[in-house]
Design an enzyme around this catalytic site. Structure first.
Site, PDB file in Angstrom:
ATOM      1  N   LYS A   1       0.869  -1.189   0.000  1.00 19.09           N
ATOM      2  CA  LYS A   1       0.000   0.000   0.000  1.00 19.09           C
ATOM      3  C   LYS A   1       0.901   1.232   0.000  1.00 19.09           C
ATOM      4  O   LYS A   1       1.814   1.345   0.820  1.00 19.09           O
ATOM      5  CB  LYS A   1      -0.922   0.001   1.231  1.00 19.09           C
TER       6      LYS A   1
ATOM      7  N   ASP B   1      -2.883  10.066   3.950  1.00 15.14           N
ATOM      8  CA  ASP B   1      -4.290   9.679   4.012  1.00 15.14           C
ATOM      9  C   ASP B   1      -5.043  10.640   4.922  1.00 15.14           C
ATOM     10  O   ASP B   1      -5.022  10.497   6.144  1.00 15.14           O
ATOM     11  CB  ASP B   1      -4.399   8.229   4.532  1.00 15.14           C
TER      12      ASP B   1
ATOM     13  N   LYS C   1     -10.652  12.484   8.259  1.00 14.30           N
ATOM     14  CA  LYS C   1     -10.265  12.015   9.590  1.00 14.30           C
ATOM     15  C   LYS C   1     -10.233  13.200  10.555  1.00 14.30           C
ATOM     16  O   LYS C   1      -9.838  14.300  10.160  1.00 14.30           O
ATOM     17  CB  LYS C   1      -8.855  11.410   9.531  1.00 14.30           C
TER      18      LYS C   1
ATOM     19  N   ASP D   1       1.184   5.901   5.893  1.00 15.90           N
ATOM     20  CA  ASP D   1       0.256   5.066   5.126  1.00 15.90           C
ATOM     21  C   ASP D   1       0.898   4.484   3.855  1.00 15.90           C
ATOM     22  O   ASP D   1       0.222   3.801   3.079  1.00 15.90           O
ATOM     23  CB  ASP D   1      -1.013   5.850   4.796  1.00 15.90           C
TER      24      ASP D   1
ATOM     25  N   ARG E   1      -7.846  -0.181   0.114  1.00 15.41           N
ATOM     26  CA  ARG E   1      -8.328  -1.383  -0.593  1.00 15.41           C
ATOM     27  C   ARG E   1      -8.685  -1.068  -2.042  1.00 15.41           C
ATOM     28  O   ARG E   1      -8.678  -1.960  -2.883  1.00 15.41           O
ATOM     29  CB  ARG E   1      -9.488  -2.011   0.189  1.00 15.41           C
TER      30      ARG E   1
HETATM   31  N1  BES Z   1      -4.785   4.234   6.625  1.00 15.48           N
HETATM   32  C1  BES Z   1      -5.926   3.893   7.366  1.00 15.48           C
HETATM   33  C2  BES Z   1      -5.698   2.781   8.394  1.00 15.48           C
HETATM   34  C3  BES Z   1      -4.732   3.074   9.517  1.00 15.48           C
HETATM   35  C4  BES Z   1      -5.232   3.343  10.784  1.00 15.48           C
HETATM   36  C5  BES Z   1      -3.373   2.993   9.339  1.00 15.48           C
HETATM   37  C6  BES Z   1      -4.367   3.563  11.828  1.00 15.48           C
HETATM   38  C7  BES Z   1      -2.496   3.222  10.385  1.00 15.48           C
HETATM   39  C8  BES Z   1      -3.001   3.495  11.647  1.00 15.48           C
HETATM   40  C9  BES Z   1      -7.044   3.401   6.415  1.00 15.48           C
HETATM   41  O1  BES Z   1      -7.011   3.929   5.138  1.00 15.48           O
HETATM   42  C10 BES Z   1      -8.337   3.803   7.029  1.00 15.48           C
HETATM   43  O2  BES Z   1      -8.537   4.958   7.230  1.00 15.48           O
HETATM   44  N2  BES Z   1      -9.171   2.828   7.360  1.00 15.48           N
HETATM   45  C11 BES Z   1     -10.414   3.103   7.962  1.00 15.48           C
HETATM   46  C12 BES Z   1     -11.417   2.143   7.376  1.00 15.48           C
HETATM   47  C13 BES Z   1     -12.827   2.469   7.750  1.00 15.48           C
HETATM   48  C14 BES Z   1     -13.286   3.720   7.032  1.00 15.48           C
HETATM   49  C15 BES Z   1     -13.699   1.305   7.366  1.00 15.48           C
HETATM   50  C16 BES Z   1     -10.282   2.890   9.460  1.00 15.48           C
HETATM   51  O3  BES Z   1      -9.552   2.011   9.874  1.00 15.48           O
HETATM   52  O4  BES Z   1     -10.879   3.655  10.222  1.00 15.48           O
HETATM   53 ZN    ZN Z   2      -5.118   4.585   4.459  1.00 21.11          ZN
HETATM   54 ZN    ZN Z   3      -8.076   5.792   4.976  1.00 18.11          ZN
END
Ligand code: BES
Ligand code: ZN
Ligand code: ZN
Length: 477
Positions: free
Chosen positions: A245, A250, A257, A268, A331
């Protein structure tokens, strides 16, 4: 920092098992140390006797011989290095020590790794960087110095790959964009004979990578698709595809966020950093295994061109995807990268490495990689390599009942529905694109980055899981 063998420097480091006689001390110092109960050889204990007119010895505890682990050795090497630097030591010798159940050179490698983990620092943005003083370490008492030095060279190359991955993660997102990440990979890997191909958005669109482009379109920093080929066995032999990835930042996109969770999202691209670091280590050590690295680099931002929640996009495979949440962007990029790895690359096995879900961190904590697979044998091999590397990989289940969570109402797939089992559903989503090839997904959202530092890892990028992937591919080769 460099390693050598059999040079007798003034300062000596003794690694000591708990309960082992301290026969390396003069009687006087021994009595002093014991009377004061300063040092018993417990893991984590250090006793130093340094300065003019002293013995210039550092004792580092390893704990009970029966309880020794490779991570205790790495930690001991790390702590010894920190102590030597604290005392501004430049060169030191390490007294030979072994363990009946461990390969002698392996033992030296674990210690050397610890010293190198301690040596790492990311100080290029400081006005006055404070370089560590320790420059040269000599392993003493080895007869087969050639074998020893070969092992030390190997671990130095591996750790250079680990440090490369740490550096890339630590670089701020205004400097490390998809474009500069591709250039950096080109620079560092091109010079050691890895073929690095970089494709821009025209090519990406031609491939039909619409899911990837939906993420990339939100940012003025345009995407780069990076393909690394390290094929020492020739092009005909199927490779292991490592798919990382590569989100250089992000923000979450329109599903923005909150500030506190956005902080550290420069990590990320930790999955792609580990792909670069692993292939660097493999090429430097001339490991005989075919490997192809794939990174679909992009930045998840907000703009008039950014995707929305509710958008429907296509993918290289042709499956339609509804965007339930723009923050589940990884994803989307991986769907196209994995499909490409499965169909356009002569690949036998596919491993993806991704900071994919917060849910993986909720489930397993900060230190452990969550794994999902369609092939338990392949995962077992990776877990064995993780164990030898002192890294933690734990399998999550992927029962068929959960698949309905990623089926769309109006589309083939949806990138998110609920929160339950979020690390698992993310894995199942990816599985749709590997075309049934043996595949392992490693969610490194927890261990890729540490805000606090832990063990022998300093604050920032950790380089996880470069060591695991290197050892896995080395054993395969
Ligand atoms: N990059 C994040 C996941 C992440 C979280 C990486 C903490 C490192 C530390 C990913 O793209 C993301 O934001 N995932 C979301 C998915 C949700 C929207 C279903 C998440 O984990 O909140
Ligand atoms: Zn991410
Ligand atoms: Zn994300």
């Amino acid at each position: 920092m460099n390693f050598t063998s059999n040079k007798n420097f003034e300062v000596k480091v003794f690694f000591v098992y708990e309960g082992q006689g301290l026969d390396m001390l003069t009687q006087e110092t021994l009595e002093y140390a014991q009377k004061q109960l300063l040092f018993k050889g417990k893991a984590g204990q250090i006793y130093s006797h340094l300065g003019p007119r002293t013995e210039n010895k550092i004792l580092v505890g390893l704990g009970k011989k029966e309880a020794l682990t490779t991570n205790i050795l790495r930690q001991a090497g790390h702590d010894a290095g920190a102590e030597l630097n604290k005392h501004k030591v430049i060169k030191a010798s390490i007294h030979k020590i072994t363990h009946p159940d461990m390969d002698t050179f392996g033992f030296a490698q674990y210690l050397a790794e610890g010293f190198m983990q301690n040596d790492y620092q990311f100080d290029r943005y400081k006005e006055k960087p404070q370089p560590k003083t320790l420059k040269l370490l000599s392993f003493e008492g080895y007869k087969d110095t050639e074998g020893l030095e070969e092992s030390l060279t190997e671990i130095v190359n591996v750790m250079d790959g680990v440090s490369m991955a740490k550096d890339m993660v630590n670089l701020p997102p205004n400097e490390l964009t998809p474009e500069t990440m591709a250039m950096l990979a080109q620079q560092e890997l091109g010079k050691i004979g890895v073929s690095v191909e970089i494709f821009g958005e025209e090519w990406i669109k031609e491939q039909g990578m619409d899911a990837y482009m939906a993420v990339a379109d939100g940012s003025k920093n345009r995407p780069r698709f990076i393909q690394l080929s390290y094929l020492p066995l020739g092009e005909e032999v199927p490779a292991v595809a490592l798919v990382g990835k590569g989100l250089t930042y992000d923000t979450g996109g329109y599903a923005l966020k909150p500030a506190a969770s956005m902080r550290t999202m420069k990590c990320d691209m930790g999955g792609s950093a580990s792909v670069f670091g692993t292939i660097y280590a493999l090429a430097k050590n001339q490991i005989q295994a075919n490997v192809v690295g794939i990174v679909a680099a992009a930045e998840n931002m907000i703009s008039g061109n950014a995707m929305r929640n509710d958008d429907i996009v296509s993918s290289m495979k042709g499956l339609s995807i509804e965007i339930g949440n723009t923050d589940a962007e990884g994803r989307l990029t991986l769907a196209d990268a994995l499909y490409y790895a499965a169909t356009q690359v002569n690949s036998e096995w596919i491993i993806d490495i991704a900071t994919l879900t917060g849910a993986a961190v909720v489930a397993l904590g900060d230190h452990t990689t969550a794994a999902i697979t369609n092939n338990d044998d392949l995962l077992a091999k990776i877990q064995a390599s993780a164990e030898a590397s002192g890294e933690y990989v734990w399998q999550l289940p992927s029962y068929p009942e959960m698949r309905k969570q990623i089926k769309g109402e109006f589309t083939d797939l949806v990138n998110v529905t609920g929160r339950m089992g979020g690390a698992i559903t993310a894995g199942l989503f990816l599985e749709e694109f590997v075309e049934k090839k043996p595949w392992v997904h490693l969610d490194i959202a927890g261990p890729a980055y540490t805000k606090t530092g832990w063990g022998y890892l300093h604050k920032g990028g950790t380089g996880i899981p470069v060591k695991t992937l290197y050892n896995f591919l080395k054993n395969r080769g």
